[in-house]
Design a protein around this motif. Structure first.
Motif, short mmCIF file in Angstrom:
data_model
loop_
_atom_site.label_atom_id
_atom_site.label_comp_id
_atom_site.label_asym_id
_atom_site.label_seq_id
_atom_site.Cartn_x
_atom_site.Cartn_y
_atom_site.Cartn_z
N TYR A 73 -11.10 1.93 9.56
CA TYR A 73 -10.46 1.20 9.24
C TYR A 73 -8.87 2.10 7.57
O TYR A 73 -8.21 0.65 7.44
N GLY A 74 -9.83 2.76 7.73
CA GLY A 74 -8.64 3.87 6.88
C GLY A 74 -9.08 3.88 5.34
O GLY A 74 -7.84 3.83 3.95
N GLU A 75 -9.70 3.16 4.91
CA GLU A 75 -9.65 2.70 3.56
C GLU A 75 -11.88 2.35 3.02
O GLU A 75 -12.67 2.08 4.22
N TRP A 76 -12.41 2.33 2.17
CA TRP A 76 -13.86 1.83 1.23
C TRP A 76 -14.29 0.90 2.00
O TRP A 76 -13.31 0.48 1.49
N TYR A 77 -15.05 0.37 1.99
CA TYR A 77 -15.19 -0.91 2.34
C TYR A 77 -16.33 -1.55 0.74
O TYR A 77 -16.79 -0.79 0.95
N VAL A 78 -15.96 -2.67 0.24
CA VAL A 78 -15.96 -2.63 -0.61
C VAL A 78 -17.78 -4.56 -0.49
O VAL A 78 -17.44 -5.15 0.13
N PRO A 79 -18.46 -3.29 -0.64
CA PRO A 79 -19.86 -4.77 -0.03
C PRO A 79 -19.43 -6.29 -0.82
O PRO A 79 -19.71 -5.86 -2.06
N TYR A 80 -20.30 -6.98 -0.44
CA TYR A 80 -20.33 -8.85 -1.09
C TYR A 80 -21.64 -7.96 -2.20
O TYR A 80 -22.27 -7.57 -1.93
N GLY A 81 -21.09 -8.46 -2.92
CA GLY A 81 -21.81 -8.19 -4.20
C GLY A 81 -21.88 -7.28 -5.55
O GLY A 81 -22.22 -6.96 -6.20
N ALA A 82 -21.09 -6.29 -5.02
CA ALA A 82 -20.71 -4.81 -6.02
C ALA A 82 -19.72 -5.46 -7.14
O ALA A 82 -18.90 -6.25 -6.82
N PRO A 83 -20.31 -5.03 -8.01
CA PRO A 83 -19.53 -4.72 -9.59
C PRO A 83 -17.81 -4.35 -9.38
O PRO A 83 -17.20 -3.64 -8.45
N VAL A 84 -17.29 -4.86 -9.78
CA VAL A 84 -15.81 -5.33 -9.42
C VAL A 84 -15.32 -3.57 -9.56
O VAL A 84 -15.85 -3.10 -11.22
N GLY A 85 -14.54 -2.94 -8.74
CA GLY A 85 -13.96 -2.08 -9.70
C GLY A 85 -14.66 -0.67 -8.63
O GLY A 85 -14.90 0.70 -8.77
N TYR A 86 -15.48 -1.24 -8.07
CA TYR A 86 -17.03 -0.15 -7.08
C TYR A 86 -15.70 0.09 -6.13
O TYR A 86 -15.38 -0.71 -5.29
N SER A 87 -16.33 1.69 -5.48
CA SER A 87 -15.69 1.87 -4.62
C SER A 87 -16.60 3.44 -4.57
O SER A 87 -17.16 3.90 -4.69
N PHE A 88 -16.68 3.32 -3.26
CA PHE A 88 -18.20 4.38 -2.30
C PHE A 88 -17.28 5.88 -2.71
O PHE A 88 -18.55 6.50 -2.88
N SER A 89 -16.18 6.07 -2.56
CA SER A 89 -15.80 7.71 -2.55
C SER A 89 -15.49 8.00 -3.77
O SER A 89 -16.19 9.03 -4.43
#
Length: 175
Positions: free
Chosen positions: A118-134
């Motif tokens: 999908y060309g973007e990192w997934y933000v999981p449910y319950g992740a804090p605001v501004g979370y980015s896996f990268s």
């Protein structure tokens, strides 16, 4: 074979008539299924790895088990009870460490698969605001404080990087 590979292997392509192109075009019927499975796996792995909103991070749990093992090793007295305690805490530490490593690896694999699809990192449910896996595993780089702020600090009498210096308490003289 990883979970991400198994999910990506779910395909069923057939030729479906496209009314806009007025032709039969290949269509993957399992695309939506893959997306839902990946979302659920990423949400679940995030919850298991980082503990959701109120849980504990598996890395913290593993470090706590390691500290417990080190404490049991330091207090080992050679008795059978001490030996059992030592074996138990070592097993708990190894299990917690293995769990942490496996969840970390699976989560990274799933995030990579999501990004590839999908060309973007997934933000999981319950992740804090501004979370980015990268950016979560990127090592922090030491930044230089701008010279104008250093000048202001000097003018105010603040020593540069005083928070990082060890300040020893003055020794009292014996009377």
């Amino acid at each position: 074979m990883t979970i991400a590979t198994l999910i990506n292997d779910l395909t069923f392509e057939y030729d479906r008539f496209d009314y806009e192109a007025k032709d039969f075009l290949p269509h993957d019927e399992m695309g939506f299924v893959r997306r839902v499975l990946m979302e659920k796996m990423l949400d679940g792995l995030y919850f298991l790895r980082y503990g959701g909103k109120n849980g504990k991070d598996t890395e913290i749990i593993a470090s706590n088990k390691k500290r417990q093992y080190e404490a049991d090793r330091a207090s080992y007295d050679g008795t059978e009870i001490g030996q059992q305690r030592l074996r138990g805490s070592l097993g708990a530490f190894q299990a917690a460490q293995y769990k942490h490593e496996q969840l970390d690896e699976m989560y990274a694999d799933m995030q990579d698969a999501w990004y590839a699809a999908y060309g973007e990192w997934y933000v999981p449910y319950g992740a804090p605001v501004g979370y980015s896996f990268s950016t979560q595993n990127a090592p922090q780089q030491e930044a230089e404080i701008p010279p104008d702020i250093l000048d202001m600090e000097r003018a105010m009498g603040i020593a540069p990087e005083a928070a990082n210096d060890l300040i020893e308490a003055p020794k009292k003289k014996k009377a």
